[in-house]
Design an enzyme around this catalytic site. Sequence first.
Site, PDB file in Angstrom:
ATOM      1  N   LYS A  68       0.865  -1.191   0.000  1.00 41.64           N
ATOM      2  CA  LYS A  68       0.000   0.000   0.000  1.00 41.64           C
ATOM      3  C   LYS A  68       0.896   1.235   0.000  1.00 41.64           C
ATOM      4  O   LYS A  68       1.692   1.436   0.911  1.00 41.64           O
ATOM      5  CB  LYS A  68      -0.914   0.004   1.220  1.00 41.64           C
ATOM      6  CG  LYS A  68      -1.975   1.081   1.173  1.00 41.64           C
ATOM      7  CD  LYS A  68      -2.905   0.979   2.382  1.00 41.64           C
ATOM      8  CE  LYS A  68      -4.059   1.950   2.265  1.00 41.64           C
ATOM      9  NZ  LYS A  68      -3.634   3.349   2.180  1.00 41.64           N
ATOM     10  N   ARG A  88      -3.967   8.643  -4.888  1.00 39.73           N
ATOM     11  CA  ARG A  88      -4.595   7.808  -5.909  1.00 39.73           C
ATOM     12  C   ARG A  88      -4.802   8.658  -7.160  1.00 39.73           C
ATOM     13  O   ARG A  88      -5.306   9.785  -7.094  1.00 39.73           O
ATOM     14  CB  ARG A  88      -5.930   7.299  -5.378  1.00 39.73           C
ATOM     15  CG  ARG A  88      -6.658   6.324  -6.300  1.00 39.73           C
ATOM     16  CD  ARG A  88      -6.014   4.962  -6.277  1.00 39.73           C
ATOM     17  NE  ARG A  88      -6.782   3.996  -7.017  1.00 39.73           N
ATOM     18  CZ  ARG A  88      -7.792   3.300  -6.511  1.00 39.73           C
ATOM     19  NH1 ARG A  88      -8.149   3.464  -5.251  1.00 39.73           N
ATOM     20  NH2 ARG A  88      -8.434   2.421  -7.251  1.00 39.73           N
ATOM     21  N   GLU A 132       3.342   1.976   4.229  1.00 45.53           N
ATOM     22  CA  GLU A 132       1.963   2.267   4.581  1.00 45.53           C
ATOM     23  C   GLU A 132       1.185   1.029   4.980  1.00 45.53           C
ATOM     24  O   GLU A 132       0.309   1.083   5.835  1.00 45.53           O
ATOM     25  CB  GLU A 132       1.280   2.939   3.380  1.00 45.53           C
ATOM     26  CG  GLU A 132      -0.162   3.296   3.576  1.00 45.53           C
ATOM     27  CD  GLU A 132      -0.339   4.631   4.288  1.00 45.53           C
ATOM     28  OE1 GLU A 132      -1.484   5.071   4.414  1.00 45.53           O
ATOM     29  OE2 GLU A 132       0.655   5.203   4.735  1.00 45.53           O
ATOM     30  N   LYS A 161      -5.616  -8.599  -2.944  1.00 43.01           N
ATOM     31  CA  LYS A 161      -6.534  -8.506  -4.081  1.00 43.01           C
ATOM     32  C   LYS A 161      -6.883  -9.885  -4.611  1.00 43.01           C
ATOM     33  O   LYS A 161      -6.051 -10.791  -4.626  1.00 43.01           O
ATOM     34  CB  LYS A 161      -5.924  -7.655  -5.202  1.00 43.01           C
ATOM     35  CG  LYS A 161      -5.763  -6.185  -4.838  1.00 43.01           C
ATOM     36  CD  LYS A 161      -5.284  -5.352  -6.011  1.00 43.01           C
ATOM     37  CE  LYS A 161      -5.196  -3.868  -5.650  1.00 43.01           C
ATOM     38  NZ  LYS A 161      -4.733  -3.046  -6.792  1.00 43.01           N
TER      39      LYS A 161
END
Length: 990
Positions: free
Chosen positions: A318, A323, A485, A490
């Site tokens: 992350k 983004r 982070e 996924k």
Amino acid sequence: MDSDEILPDPAPNVEENIDETYPNRPRNRNPTLPFHELYKNLFDPLSQIKKKPPGPNPGLARRKAGPHGKAATSLNPFELRRDVITRFISRWRQEVGDDIYPAFRLILPDKDRDRPMYGMKEKAIGKMLVKILKITKESEDGHNLLNWKLPGQSAASRMAGDFAGRCFDVLSKRPMRTDPGDMSIEEVNDKLDKLSAATKEDQQAPIFAEFYRRMNPEELTWLIRIILRQMRVGATERTFFDVWHPDAENLYSISSSLRRVCWELYDPNIRLDADNRGIGLMQCFQPQLAQFQMHSFDKMISRMRTTEEDPVFWIEEKLDGERMQLHMAPDSSVPGGRKFAFWSRKAKDYTYLYGNGIHDEHGALTRHLENAFVDGVQSLILDGEMITWDPEQDAIVPFGTLKTAALAEQRNPFSKGPRPLFRVFDMLYLNGTDLTRYTLRDRRNALARTIKPVHRRFEIHPYEEATSTAEIEACLRKVVAEASEGLVLKNPRSPYRLNERHDDWMKVKPEYMAEFGESLDLTIIGGYYGSGHRGGALSSFLCGLRVDNNSSRGSSSEKFWSFCKVGGGMTAADYQEIRHHTDEKWNKWDAKKPPTSYIELAGGDLQCERPDMWIKPSDSIVVCVKAASVATSSEFRMGLTLRFPRFKKLRKDKNWKTALSVQEFLDLKANAEQEHREKEFSVDNSRRKRVKRAGKKPMAIAGYDENEEVQYIGPSGHIFDHLNFFIMTDSSDPVKRSKGELEQLVKANGGKIFQSSTAASDIICIAERKTVKVASLQKHGEDNIIKPCWLTDCVDQNEKDAGLPDLLLPFEPRHMFYTVEGREDEIRMNVDQFSDSFARDTNVDELKKIFSRMRSEGNDTIGGDALRRIEEQIQERVNSGYTVPCGWLFRGLTLFFYQIHLDDTPLALARDTSKFAGAGISDEMESPDVTHIIVDQERLTPSDLSSLRGSLSTRAGRMPHLVSLEWVKDSWSNKTLLDEERYTPRRSLV
């Protein structure tokens, strides 16, 4: 974008001719409504519903729709909000026309991309109001406006932390008018456009002055909320969109354009056609987001596994950046040219910063992308993270410097300083094809064949394949060592879900690991006032390390260096205890005369992280703080700070002399780094169940032996956080539990136990049978008495919804042992006419009783409006992450079963299952409504398959999915729609 910078953003590109872009946009027949109609008939009613929801939990969101329509008096909060919004929109259509864009710009100001930011925050507005009202900064009202987070005097003290509320308090004392003003919605929009274009205070002040002259205090208060884009009326844009048009949310997800939603979908009877339901080039979409971390890695993995044959999931780091989506399209003005566009997650256009083309001299990124794509790539859309990379350290720079680095790169593209780096982790569009329905694995394969990475400027974000929790733990250890982070897990078999948080992507943050020591005992040396519900009180604290004298070992000075800020993890009781120990010992921080003999901040005269209040260490208290890791920081005098600091508990057994010193911390840090490779990774769960404080005498519980420890083995969590309980009896239904066991159940889930109904405020009294205490409370008549089954229902429901935010159930009639007079109707609203709960799952025995009542009372057919409400509420539940109800799984799909002849075939069983799960069944394969054609592979011959594919290839319009009946079976057993591509008939053609 960056919290540490205040840099100007250019105005967004304004279309030269709106009539050319929207030739068929709606035109209103009459002028827009007055602005005051917004607050009188929309904002205020919605706010009242938000303030007075049923049940004991003000934050409760309904989680299950009732199966029957109800009278207006029994509408739940969701339905009440929809009713308010529906009436306003209906009135607009009748009295004004079909163009609701002027109103939606004010109702949903944070979604309006066409109006630039005003460049005004609370302090700037406060200064402007002080001048307009002609009051001095030193006056009580002037001080309250400019120091809105600080406790005010008189009535203003109630508004601390609520800037708009503080403004109303000041404005209502000196209004220019008391009646609603005469400004129309269109006129307010015009003035706000001018305000957003104004760059100087002398340009903004006349506009504000006109608002003051022509609006009453209520209107001005809501106008300030609109400017700050902080409406908080209790209804989301999803609800407004859903009432406006059934396709509005979908269009906003793919375009991020409020204008398009209003101007293209003004007629609810005209649906969005299939060609306009997917993402498009050069139009900003709302990206997929990662679901929040669950209680265990095993649960996270099980949610992503849709099949045992393919148990693989992916692990990505992350990134600590912003983004960003990148769009590339052909540029017809330049032979072989390409044009670029960049948008953030909040739909902010950053093309001006990163570049609109390869030859854009002001592009911080695109000028380096000339050879970044393989031949034949004409257009694409990429999803990724824009981060700051330091070439000298060859490492990511922490968030907060991205915009500065991009501006520096614009000025000097070949500097050796920090630069923007775009890490791509998904491809959603390629050469005219929307890839969102393809699996993540297919999208990443296409990405790898399309992109040619540019070192430390434009790269594909790596991932690791995994199948077990051990691999997650190993990766977490790595990111903690690198002060990163966190991780994102996924599902490689998943499609891309616009504007959703879904279990296919889950984030894991290493925030509270048992990696860096057990705890750090720090001294509070400063405090910061909060906002919102923490307004008017110190909500976070500056912690420091003691600076020991070098002259003699063990001697201490009362001087501390600033080290970190902490506020997360504290309960109301923790704040109260800190106030109790430090009351009347706080001093206001004077920037001109800082208390340097006690506290030393970073930055010299800049006084970095300057607190609102300070306290002498000898008057202060020590707190135990947990952290993920240590990071360098120029904001604190120590030069280091804690990453993800979180409060654990108060250390009343320590004082400033025995708390952590600078040297002790450095020794602790060195030891932790030395032992880092030897330690086994573990996740610290102590924050889920608070550690019992040392020295506290066990509470005496009437009814059982205080020397006998009650063993509690059951679910634990946070469902009863911040709630106080007085339990008077044991429980016999649905499970037999003693009084002590009930108390352990409450404490394990965050609640606090008292032995008197007056020992604390807002106590919830629990009893199942009449005792002397219960009878006394009942006679007093001021407190509801709740049965213990409510406790078990709350815990059971949240166990079923593991991984979702904790939600407290509202009281139902079956939960009530005694109900205060006047509350019966409110509690009855939480079930339907057959006593079916709106908020929790029903068990088999309850369902039998409900069916029995329905047979005895009669059952009316569900009307269209009731069905629509049920559909909307179930969709809201699903969008929040809950499992799709089995009767809703295939709703919205139309299936055609190929070569179905006999009722005893597997196809017939799959057809019946599909109908039960809400699917439409078509008898005509050529019907344009058909979304899926289901075949039985065991009976399908190669010639049948060839003929079927041939007929589909000539089909006009939408192409249905061709899948085997196993798709129906597996989707049903997994309770979710599975990816169709895995079920395409595989029989080879002859």
